[in-house]
Every structure is written in structure tokens, then in C-alpha cells.
Design a protein around this motif. Structure first.
Motif, PDB file in Angstrom:
ATOM      1  N   GLU A  46     104.109  -5.289 -61.123  1.00 48.64           N
ATOM      2  CA  GLU A  46     104.708  -3.982 -61.367  1.00 48.64           C
ATOM      3  C   GLU A  46     105.521  -3.974 -62.651  1.00 48.64           C
ATOM      4  OE1 GLU A  46     106.562  -1.676 -58.198  1.00 48.64           O
ATOM      5  OE2 GLU A  46     105.814  -3.205 -56.810  1.00 48.64           O
ATOM      6  N   TYR A  94     115.280  -6.964 -58.722  1.00 46.00           N
ATOM      7  CA  TYR A  94     113.937  -6.384 -58.677  1.00 46.00           C
ATOM      8  C   TYR A  94     113.290  -6.503 -57.299  1.00 46.00           C
ATOM      9  CZ  TYR A  94     114.699  -6.743 -63.678  1.00 46.00           C
ATOM     10  OH  TYR A  94     115.240  -6.627 -64.940  1.00 46.00           O
ATOM     11  N   LYS A  97     110.551  -4.244 -55.824  1.00 49.54           N
ATOM     12  CA  LYS A  97     109.190  -4.275 -56.365  1.00 49.54           C
ATOM     13  C   LYS A  97     108.336  -5.240 -55.541  1.00 49.54           C
ATOM     14  CE  LYS A  97     110.240  -2.643 -60.885  1.00 49.54           C
ATOM     15  NZ  LYS A  97     109.734  -1.285 -60.800  1.00 49.54           N
ATOM     16  N   SER A  98     107.050  -4.971 -55.466  1.00 47.91           N
ATOM     17  CA  SER A  98     106.164  -5.874 -54.718  1.00 47.91           C
ATOM     18  C   SER A  98     105.811  -7.108 -55.536  1.00 47.91           C
ATOM     19  CB  SER A  98     104.894  -5.151 -54.282  1.00 47.91           C
ATOM     20  OG  SER A  98     104.150  -4.729 -55.404  1.00 47.91           O
ATOM     21  N   ILE A 100     106.629  -9.060 -59.676  1.00 50.02           N
ATOM     22  CA  ILE A 100     107.117  -9.086 -61.052  1.00 50.02           C
ATOM     23  C   ILE A 100     106.559 -10.340 -61.713  1.00 50.02           C
ATOM     24  CG2 ILE A 100     109.250  -7.799 -60.593  1.00 50.02           C
ATOM     25  CD1 ILE A 100     110.758 -10.515 -60.721  1.00 50.02           C
TER      26      ILE A 100
END
Length: 156
Positions: A46, A94, A97-98, A100
Motif C-alpha cells: 500500500e 502504519y 495498512k495491510s 508496507i
């Protein structure tokens, strides 16, 4: 979440400062090759987060471009000398988020990966230039990561 650790590609051995070392022709090819691998295997994160050091920024930019100009941010905490505990704390920002991708350096990444996996000896891990490591983390605490894969650029 999945954290992809991408070490920068091969850089020139000398420059005015370590910060300013640029990718070599081989390093540019390595980054291109890894970018194609990431795209081909549907591993698009992402967000890409890069060290501000030139060779890492160049690597991250090539990957971002290969992924259709994926979101890319530069973070000073990824510069050379990152501590494993600091890496974990920064990743928590983060956690919504799924996935990074962090682009940075050795021996920082060996230490961070060992910390996430709960390994006592970070020297048991050797993160090669332009290699991609994926760690799945359900709980953002030391020892709670699970190695998903480690892929050196020479086999992609």
C-alpha cells in the motif's frame, strides 16, 4: 500486516559522502529486476517508505515506478543506523495498512528482521543487496513476526 524489507541495490563504493552514494549500472538493473518480480507476483504494498540516503531513494523510486507510481514517502528513521526497536515503533504508525515496503540498509534490516522474528542473533540473517524479505506481523511486538519469504535478486 505484511512488511516487505527491500535492501537498496548495489551502489558505487565511493562518493563525497556515504549518504550520496548512487546506484551502479548493476544496481539500477537489480532494482528494475526486483520491481518486475514484485509486480509479476502481485506483491504491491500500500505504501513504500524509503531511507533518505540516495541509493535507497533511487531503489525505492524504481520500484514505485514499476508499480505504477505507487505511493512513496521518505523517512529519516530508515537512514543508516536504524535500531530494531525504533523500526518496530515507526512501523506502528502504519499498522492500519495491510502492507508496507521499507527500503533501507544493512546491518539495520538484519537487526530489525531478527527483532520481529524473536531471534537472539541478527548475524544469523544476511540481507543481500536488492533482496526482498516479507514478514507477516499480527501483533506489533518483538517476536511476533512470521517469515513469509526471503528472495535474493539473483534468483528472480
Amino acid at each position: 500486516m505484511v512488511v516487505y524489507f527491500l535492501r537498496h541495490a548495489e551502489a558505487e563504493p565511493d562518493a563525497g559522502t556515504d549518504f550520496d552514494r548512487k546506484l551502479t549500472t548493476k544496481g539500477l538493473e537489480q532494482a528494475e529486476k526486483m520491481g518486475k518480480f514484485i509486480l509479476r507476483n502481485g506483491l504491491q504494498p500500500e505504501l513504500i517508505i524509503s531511507s533518505p540516503v540516495v541509493r535507497a531513494r533511487q531503489t525505492a523510486k524504481i520500484i514505485s515506478q514499476k508499480l505504477g507510481d505507487a505511493d512513496l514517502v521518505i523517512e529519516s528513521w530508515l537512514a543508516c543506523g536504524m535500531r530494531p526497536d525504533a523500526c518496530l515503533e515507526e512501523i506502528k504508525v502504519y499498522e492500519h495498512k495491510s502492507s508496507i515496503m521499507v527500503v533501507g540498509h544493512e546491518p539495520d534490516f538484519s537487526g530489525a528482521i531478527a527483532h520481529l522474528l524473536g531471534m537472539a542473533d541478527p548475524e544469523a540473517i544476511d540481507v543481500r543487496k536488492a533482496s526482498l524479505t516479507a514478514i507477516e506481523i499480527e501483533t506489533l511486538q518483538p517476536g511476533y513476526g512470521r517469515l513469509q519469504f526471503f528472495t535474493p535478486v539473483r534468483i528472480v
